[in-house]
Scaffold this motif. Structure first.
Motif: not given
Length: 509
Positions: A423-425, A436-438, A462-467
């Protein structure tokens, strides 16, 4: 005269007996040599450990890293480095084992390790991005490393096979890298096999095997036949439909262990249609995870509720995702698509996706076909393209929309590896250009957090954001399946990390 003839005959008989004795000794020596063949499912065209994405050099026991994964505790432990420390997570000192040598006899000191790491950083952007090293300094057996920022999990990155330590003065990296492992390369045939011979002066005790063959074949049925016929002694990932047949063979051992791997559906966020959250939700609703577990993998897996196995402290149960054609249609309609003569369209354009897959994991093309079939029922076209090297294709081409992919999501017992890489650039596995900024903000905090409990909570966030954003579709956690000839093979271990295969402990009867 008779005495001379008798003496000549006697000498001839003695010579013949001596010759026979010599031949017998040679035969006994050859018979006494211990060797075996391991058949793996990924082929490689290079043994350069700093760039090879199949990690063949570590798996074949040619090279080693500073630290390694303890498969039972899922924590890192010493290997070439006997210890390390840091007070602030930025300034690190590693002490190199005194008795480690390269396979050419040269002693491994901090300077040799420094040169090797510098080469890996120079030749592999992913290694450079993962290690984030600002400077290296060598003095005797002490290697001092300063990272760009505080990086508490830095040592775990040094377990990655691409950080293997090699003698950089030996230039034949592709065919015969000089590492520190128990086996050195005798010969290498690109895409076919590695012939290995024991390195007698291996620092951690000479190997029990004299020789080994580490061969490759991406065809699962061919791997099954090789094992069945005795051409291979150990086979990785035989076809799941053959397991009962293998178990019926006298002496055959079939091991199936929960892996640290997750089969996922990766998206290319450069494609406009996939930037729509409703479209991503629709695709997720087309994934029948239970069908994959029970029909395709015949129970040798479990449905994924996120990137990590539930047993990890940093794993957050995101709840089950439900297969539903109706929900998929509903989400597409929300995105502005309408069914026209059995075809899902928007602005008169059919919704079509190009899906990449690869044969080295035979279940992935089957998963692709299942997804294609489900999509067809709601008027969506999925065109499947099978590629030979999925990593290379996704990194160099942007003409794809979706890809079946498989990741070791926690090979070092920490969430940071997968989250950074994916997920990092600059992440080595961020083929889909996720940004994803968040998530990026949370990841930056995770990378500088030392406390284990706080790291776990951040990983869950982080996995909550992914989900929530449907940034990946995690489908199943497959088991690692290995079959081997139990009448011959001794001391084999099927590891969760899948890194350590041909070891100095591996033996034959």
């Amino acid at each position: 005269m008779k005495k001379i003839i008798y003496l000549s005959l006697l000498l001839l008989i003695i010579a013949v007996i001596a010759g026979c004795s010599s031949n017998n000794e040679e035969k006994q020596t050859k018979t006494a040599e211990k060797e075996l063949t391991l058949l793996f499912n990924f082929a490689t065209n290079t043994l350069d450990p700093n760039i090879d994405t199949t990690y063949a050099a570590v798996r074949a026991g040619i090279t080693e890293t500073l630290v390694k994964m303890n498969d039972k505790e899922l924590k890192i432990e010493p290997w070439i480095a006997k210890e390390w420390k840091s007070e602030d997570g930025k300034h690190w000192t590693f002490t190199i084992n005194d008795n480690v040598t390269f396979q050419n006899g040269k002693k491994v000191d901090a300077e040799a390790v420094k040169k090797s790491l510098e080469r890996a950083i120079k030749n592999n952007e992913a290694v450079k991005g993962a290690l984030k090293i600002a400077s290296l300094k060598a003095e005797g057996n002490i290697l001092t490393i300063i990272t760009e920022k505080p990086f508490p999990e830095f040592p775990s990155e040094l377990a990655h096979p691409n950080t293997s330590i090699i003698d950089v003065d030996e230039k034949n990296y592709v065919n015969k890298p000089i590492g520190t492992g128990p086996f050195k390369v005798d010969s290498f045939t690109s895409g076919s096999s590695i012939q290995l011979i024991k390195y007698a002066d291996y620092w951690d005790g000479a190997a029990k095997l004299d020789k080994a063959t580490f061969s490759f074949n991406e065809d699962a049925n061919a791997r099954f036949l090789a094992l069945q016929s005795g051409q291979a002694d150990i086979t990785y990932r035989p076809p799941v439909e053959s397991l009962e047949e293998l178990k019926a063979i006298d002496g055959m051992v079939v091991e199936s262990v929960p892996s640290l791997r997750t089969h996922q559906l990766t998206m290319n966020f450069k494609q406009k249609s996939l930037q729509n959250l409703s479209v991503r939700k629709a695709l997720d609703s087309l994934i029948d995870r239970e069908e994959i577990v029970h029909s395709i993998l015949e129970g040798q897996a479990e449905a994924a509720k996120g990137p990590f196995l539930a047993t990890f402290s940093f794993s957050d149960d995101q709840g089950e995702r439900t297969y539903s054609l109706e929900e998929a249609k509903k989400q597409l309609e929300k995105a502005g698509y309408r069914m026209e003569n059995g075809v899902m369209k928007k602005d008169s354009k059919p919704l079509t996706f190009k899906l990449l897959t690869y044969q080295a994991r035979p279940e992935l093309p089957m998963i692709a076909q299942l997804l294609q079939s489900n999509a067809k029922q709601i008027g969506v076209t999925i065109e499947i393209q099978q590629v030979e090297n999925i990593d290379e294709y996704m990194s160099t081409n942007k003409d794809w929309d979706l890809a079946t992919y498989s990741s070791l999501t926690a090979p070092r017992g920490d969430a940071g590896y997968f989250l950074n890489a994916t997920y990092s650039k600059t992440g080595a596995l961020n083929y889909g250009s996720v940004d994803n900024k968040e998530l990026n903000a949370k990841l930056a905090v995770l990378n500088q957090t030392v406390d284990a409990g706080k790291r776990d909570e951040l990983a869950k966030d982080i996995t909550t954001i992914i989900d929530k954003e449907y940034l990946h579709f995690f489908m199943v956690h497959p088991h690692t399946i290995v079959a081997y000839n139990g009448k011959k093979v001794q001391n084999w271990t099927t590891t969760k990390s899948e890194y350590y295969m041909v070891t100095n402990k591996l033996d034959v009867k």
